[in-house]
Design an enzyme around this catalytic site. Structure first.
Site, PDB file in Angstrom:
ATOM      1  N   GLN A   1     -16.008 -22.150   9.011  1.00  0.00           N
ATOM      2  CA  GLN A   1     -16.368 -20.834   9.533  1.00  0.00           C
ATOM      3  C   GLN A   1     -17.632 -20.245   8.891  1.00  0.00           C
ATOM      4  O   GLN A   1     -18.218 -19.322   9.444  1.00  0.00           O
ATOM      5  CB  GLN A   1     -15.187 -19.878   9.359  1.00  0.00           C
TER       6      GLN A   1
ATOM      7  N   HIS B   1     -19.097 -29.437  19.997  1.00  0.00           N
ATOM      8  CA  HIS B   1     -20.220 -30.102  20.672  1.00  0.00           C
ATOM      9  C   HIS B   1     -19.821 -30.698  22.016  1.00  0.00           C
ATOM     10  O   HIS B   1     -20.663 -31.206  22.743  1.00  0.00           O
ATOM     11  CB  HIS B   1     -20.793 -31.212  19.766  1.00  0.00           C
TER      12      HIS B   1
ATOM     13  N   GLU C   1      -4.343 -13.960   3.300  1.00  0.00           N
ATOM     14  CA  GLU C   1      -5.187 -13.400   4.356  1.00  0.00           C
ATOM     15  C   GLU C   1      -4.528 -12.158   4.908  1.00  0.00           C
ATOM     16  O   GLU C   1      -3.294 -12.131   5.089  1.00  0.00           O
ATOM     17  CB  GLU C   1      -5.365 -14.386   5.534  1.00  0.00           C
TER      18      GLU C   1
ATOM     19  N   ARG D   1     -11.238 -17.101  -2.515  1.00  0.00           N
ATOM     20  CA  ARG D   1     -10.566 -18.203  -1.841  1.00  0.00           C
ATOM     21  C   ARG D   1     -11.531 -18.811  -0.821  1.00  0.00           C
ATOM     22  O   ARG D   1     -11.955 -18.123   0.109  1.00  0.00           O
ATOM     23  CB  ARG D   1      -9.302 -17.701  -1.123  1.00  0.00           C
TER      24      ARG D   1
ATOM     25  N   ASP E   1     -22.436 -24.986  13.555  1.00  0.00           N
ATOM     26  CA  ASP E   1     -23.527 -25.825  13.043  1.00  0.00           C
ATOM     27  C   ASP E   1     -24.277 -25.152  11.895  1.00  0.00           C
ATOM     28  O   ASP E   1     -24.650 -25.790  10.922  1.00  0.00           O
ATOM     29  CB  ASP E   1     -24.534 -26.140  14.158  1.00  0.00           C
TER      30      ASP E   1
ATOM     31  N   ASN F   1      -3.807 -24.769   5.213  1.00  0.00           N
ATOM     32  CA  ASN F   1      -3.835 -23.402   5.696  1.00  0.00           C
ATOM     33  C   ASN F   1      -3.177 -23.310   7.071  1.00  0.00           C
ATOM     34  O   ASN F   1      -3.563 -24.032   7.989  1.00  0.00           O
ATOM     35  CB  ASN F   1      -5.287 -22.926   5.818  1.00  0.00           C
ATOM     36  N   GLU F   2      -2.201 -22.429   7.223  1.00  0.00           N
ATOM     37  CA  GLU F   2      -1.584 -22.126   8.524  1.00  0.00           C
ATOM     38  C   GLU F   2      -1.279 -23.371   9.363  1.00  0.00           C
ATOM     39  O   GLU F   2      -1.802 -23.510  10.476  1.00  0.00           O
ATOM     40  CB  GLU F   2      -2.481 -21.184   9.340  1.00  0.00           C
TER      41      GLU F   2
ATOM     42  N   HIS G   1      -8.543 -26.579   5.593  1.00  0.00           N
ATOM     43  CA  HIS G   1      -8.569 -25.403   6.460  1.00  0.00           C
ATOM     44  C   HIS G   1      -9.106 -25.845   7.829  1.00  0.00           C
ATOM     45  O   HIS G   1     -10.147 -25.387   8.294  1.00  0.00           O
ATOM     46  CB  HIS G   1      -9.415 -24.286   5.840  1.00  0.00           C
TER      47      HIS G   1
ATOM     48  N   ASN H   1      -0.251 -15.545   5.100  1.00  0.00           N
ATOM     49  CA  ASN H   1      -1.319 -14.893   5.868  1.00  0.00           C
ATOM     50  C   ASN H   1      -0.645 -14.006   6.904  1.00  0.00           C
ATOM     51  O   ASN H   1       0.182 -14.495   7.688  1.00  0.00           O
ATOM     52  CB  ASN H   1      -2.172 -15.925   6.611  1.00  0.00           C
TER      53      ASN H   1
ATOM     54  N   TYR I   1      -1.158 -10.692   9.832  1.00  0.00           N
ATOM     55  CA  TYR I   1      -2.054  -9.800  10.548  1.00  0.00           C
ATOM     56  C   TYR I   1      -1.341  -8.770  11.424  1.00  0.00           C
ATOM     57  O   TYR I   1      -1.780  -7.654  11.557  1.00  0.00           O
ATOM     58  CB  TYR I   1      -2.998 -10.606  11.456  1.00  0.00           C
TER      59      TYR I   1
HETATM   60  C1  LIG Z   1     -28.948 -31.822  12.375  1.00  0.00           C
HETATM   61  O1  LIG Z   1     -28.584 -31.062  13.503  1.00  0.00           O
HETATM   62  C2  LIG Z   1     -29.625 -30.258  14.005  1.00  0.00           C
HETATM   63  C3  LIG Z   1     -29.032 -29.435  15.132  1.00  0.00           C
HETATM   64  O2  LIG Z   1     -28.046 -28.580  14.639  1.00  0.00           O
HETATM   65  C4  LIG Z   1     -30.771 -31.139  14.474  1.00  0.00           C
HETATM   66  O3  LIG Z   1     -31.831 -30.320  14.911  1.00  0.00           O
HETATM   67  C5  LIG Z   1     -31.233 -32.014  13.310  1.00  0.00           C
HETATM   68  O4  LIG Z   1     -32.209 -32.924  13.744  1.00  0.00           O
HETATM   69  C6  LIG Z   1     -30.066 -32.784  12.710  1.00  0.00           C
HETATM   70  N1  LIG Z   1     -30.517 -33.467  11.507  1.00  0.00           N
HETATM   71  C7  LIG Z   1     -30.243 -34.732  11.273  1.00  0.00           C
HETATM   72  C8  LIG Z   1     -30.744 -35.263   9.969  1.00  0.00           C
HETATM   73  O5  LIG Z   1     -29.655 -35.426  12.076  1.00  0.00           O
HETATM   74  C1  LIG Z   2      -0.052 -16.200  13.312  1.00  0.00           C
HETATM   75  O1  LIG Z   2       1.259 -16.570  13.687  1.00  0.00           O
HETATM   76  C2  LIG Z   2       1.802 -15.857  14.774  1.00  0.00           C
HETATM   77  C3  LIG Z   2       3.224 -16.262  14.947  1.00  0.00           C
HETATM   78  O2  LIG Z   2       3.962 -15.972  13.800  1.00  0.00           O
HETATM   79  C4  LIG Z   2       0.934 -16.076  15.986  1.00  0.00           C
HETATM   80  O3  LIG Z   2       1.449 -15.381  17.084  1.00  0.00           O
HETATM   81  C5  LIG Z   2      -0.475 -15.604  15.669  1.00  0.00           C
HETATM   82  O4  LIG Z   2      -1.322 -15.819  16.743  1.00  0.00           O
HETATM   83  C6  LIG Z   2      -1.015 -16.294  14.459  1.00  0.00           C
HETATM   84  N1  LIG Z   2      -2.325 -15.768  14.164  1.00  0.00           N
HETATM   85  C7  LIG Z   2      -3.195 -16.211  13.278  1.00  0.00           C
HETATM   86  C8  LIG Z   2      -4.552 -15.649  13.205  1.00  0.00           C
HETATM   87  O5  LIG Z   2      -2.949 -17.064  12.509  1.00  0.00           O
END
Ligand SMILES: *[C@@H]1O[C@H](CO)[C@@H](O)[C@H](O)[C@H]1NC(C)=O
Ligand SMILES: *[C@@H]1O[C@H](CO)[C@@H](O)[C@H](O)[C@H]1NC(C)=O
Ligand SMILES: *[C@@H]1O[C@H](CO)[C@@H](O)[C@H](O)[C@H]1NC(C)=O
Ligand SMILES: *[C@@H]1O[C@H](CO)[C@@H](O)[C@H](O)[C@H]1NC(C)=O
Ligand SMILES: *[C@@H]1O[C@H](CO)[C@@H](O)[C@H](O)[C@H]1NC(C)=O
Length: 491
Positions: A41, A61, A399, A99, A74, A186-187, A142, A329, A331
């Site tokens: 992320q 992709h 979380e 974390r 990316d 994670n989850e 994760h 976690n 929410y």
């Molecule tokens: C890595 O990915 C980017 C696009 O996100 C691309 O432009 C680039 O050429 C790539 N580099 C290598 C070393 O493959």
């Molecule tokens: C977390 O778990 C619940 C069910 O307990 C689910 O409905 C929910 O979408 C989940 N959300 C995330 C962000 O993990």
């Protein structure tokens, strides 16, 4: 300049508005605070150096799968290059720990050999944190599995547990002198359900009613293997702790009728108990209701055995008790009632196995995410359910947070933290053993299927700027004050 001054003034007024009349409540002595992120992320650098592809690279992709804004991770927040700024922000917030997760395909591109640059990246990040007296808390998985492992079946292949153990061993050897808290996965519930059951997230398999259970089965075994590896080989010397973090919503019965209360309990057993029971309950194994229902439905559907796999005796023993704390976690909350017209659907699915009707009350405040409504009292109820179901384990919140589409004046997020933290304190007053709290997230980031359209950060990220400029929101100032004073105004 003037605009900036006015904004700052508005911000301080806003924060004051939340602090005027309240009586202060203190967090218990020793309670600690942190903020969280995850590799895919935030890191970007998807093809940097010798990193191999993860299932999220492949998924984003591939145009057959849908990311709402057509984006990918990316580049994301480019933390692969900007980690020093990240650590500076964590330090600004004054929290005790950060974390983050390690990208398996960055650290061990082919699953056997270590990447020099991958090792350097995580060493640099960890050392930078320690320089600022911030404890690193590492999630090993994760959601970004190496793609080559997916081609061998991913988490539906039980051998993936062995590969995971090899990767974890390297992480303990490389970083365990400095990392004292580890999360294996994670989850798993969301990952398996969305990635293997519904096809919504990577790896995009829609084998509902089968593959999510295979995925969960391997993950539980993998988690336990890694727990015992640490316990037997590393713990004595490194003195760290190992657990995992489970996602759960509170499930509120829509009436006091025994049908509706049983339905709500059933969802908790299927969604949290699925992973919590084998690890945290006295008897181990999947919840009885889950085993019974899936077997019964499978038979009705014409299968000769249950779609839910069965653990061997040795596996059950290995999984039971494989924790040093209960990671959670949380929410949101849902209302649950018994399904009005039940059926043994010919097409198996997780939701047909659970079989309830659920909904949000219309007056629950919305967020930017369809699944997230603001229901602070559910937090207290869920924590009490965990206390009662699993013999009051030490719980660490890994979380909790709110999504919006706003800029830095995030009033709703400030209110979310204020209200949820008050109910967390109520749960502690009830005797729940909660020792730490983590806000999700340090900064806005790639929100899986929603791309960059939903923001969860305490820091705003300007994705258009080349330096992915990060700016504290009102909630960052607010959270910093809670951490500093170890207290919050009573609501
Ligand atoms: C890595 O990915 C980017 C696009 O996100 C691309 O432009 C680039 O050429 C790539 N580099 C290598 C070393 O493959
Ligand atoms: C977390 O778990 C619940 C069910 O307990 C689910 O409905 C929910 O979408 C989940 N959300 C995330 C962000 O993990
Ligand atoms: C269920 O009963 C409790 C106490 O007996 C009461 O406070 C609550 O309002 C009832 N809930 C519903 C939905 O009727
Ligand atoms: C909370 O859990 C920790 C770890 O098991 C334990 O040392 C502590 O005594 C518990 N605290 C309470 C209030 O139960
Ligand atoms: C970023 O750039 C896109 C395309 O140029 C634009 O539509 C969007 O409004 C910009 N976002 C921000 C926050 O400036």
């Amino acid at each position: 300049m003037i605009v900036a001054r006015i904004t700052t003034l508005a911000l301080s007024l806003l924060i004051c508005a939340f602090q005027v009349d309240g009586k202060l409540r203190r967090f218990p002595d020793g309670f600690s605070f942190g903020v969280a992120t995850a590799s895919y992320q935030i890191e970007g650098g998807w093809n940097a150096s010798d990193k191999s592809e993860s299932i999220w690279d492949t998924f984003t992709h591939n145009s057959n799968y849908k990311i709402l804004d057509g984006s990918s991770g990316d580049v994301a927040c480019d933390s692969y290059h900007l980690y020093k700024r990240d650590v500076e922000m964590v330090a600004e917030l004054g929290v005790d720990f950060y974390r983050f997760s390690m990208s398996w395909s960055r650290l061990m591109p082919d699953g056997y050999e270590l990447s020099k640059d991958g090792v350097k990246y995580y060493n640099d990040l960890i050392n930078e944190l320690l320089k600022h007296k911030i404890q690193p808390v590492v999630t090993l998985f994760h959601w970004d599995l190496p793609q080559w492992l997916q081609q061998l079946g991913g988490w539906s292949n039980s051998l993936t547990a062995k590969h995971f153990q090899r990767y974890a061993r390297s992480a303990f050897e490389l970083f365990g002198d400095r990392v004292k808290m580890w999360l294996t996965v994670n989850e798993p519930q969301v990952f398996c359900l969305h990635g293997y059951g519904k096809g919504l997230k990577a790896p995009g398999l829609d084998m509902n009613g089968f593959a999510e259970y295979l995925c969960g089965h391997t993950m539980l075994k993998a988690h336990a293997k890694v727990y015992h590896l640490y316990d037997q080989v590393f713990k004595k010397k490194q003195k760290g702790r190992v657990g995992l973090t489970l996602n759960a919503s509170w499930q509120q019965a829509s009436s006091n009728s025994s049908n509706d209360r049983e339905a709500a309990q059933r969802v908790l057993e299927f969604e949290l108990g699925w992973f919590a029971n084998p690890i945290f309950s006295k008897c181990g194994d999947y919840p009885k209701i889950m085993k019974d229902r899936i077997l019964w439905k499978s038979q009705e559907q014409g299968y000769t055995e249950s779609r839910l796999p069965i653990f061997t005796k040795e596996e059950l023993e290995e999984i039971k008790g494989s924790y040093d704390f209960f990671g959670l976690n949380h929410y949101t909350t849902r209302m649950v009632k018994e399904k009005s017209n039940k059926s043994v659907a010919s097409k198996p699915s997780f939701s047909n196995d659970v079989e309830v009707d659920d909904y949000f009350e219309s007056d629950w405040k919305e967020s930017a995410s369809v699944w997230l409504r603001v229901v602070p009292w559910g937090f207290q109820k869920l924590l009490n359910w965990i206390k009662d179901s699993y013999d009051n384990p030490e719980v660490i919140i890994f979380e909790n947070g709110f999504s919006d589409r706003e800029g830095i004046d995030d009033v709703d997020r400030v209110q979310y933290y204020r209200d949820y933290l008050n109910y967390l304190l109520d749960a502690i007053d009830d005797g729940c053993n909660v020792s730490a709290y983590t806000a999700w997230s340090l900064m806005d980031n790639f929100e899986w299927n929603k791309g960059y359209s939903e923001r969860f950060g305490l820091y705003y990220v300007d994705y258009n700027s080349t330096i992915k400029k990060r700016t504290p929101k009102a909630s960052a100032h607010y959270f910093k004050n809670i951490v500093k004073t170890k207290s919050i105004e009573k609501i």
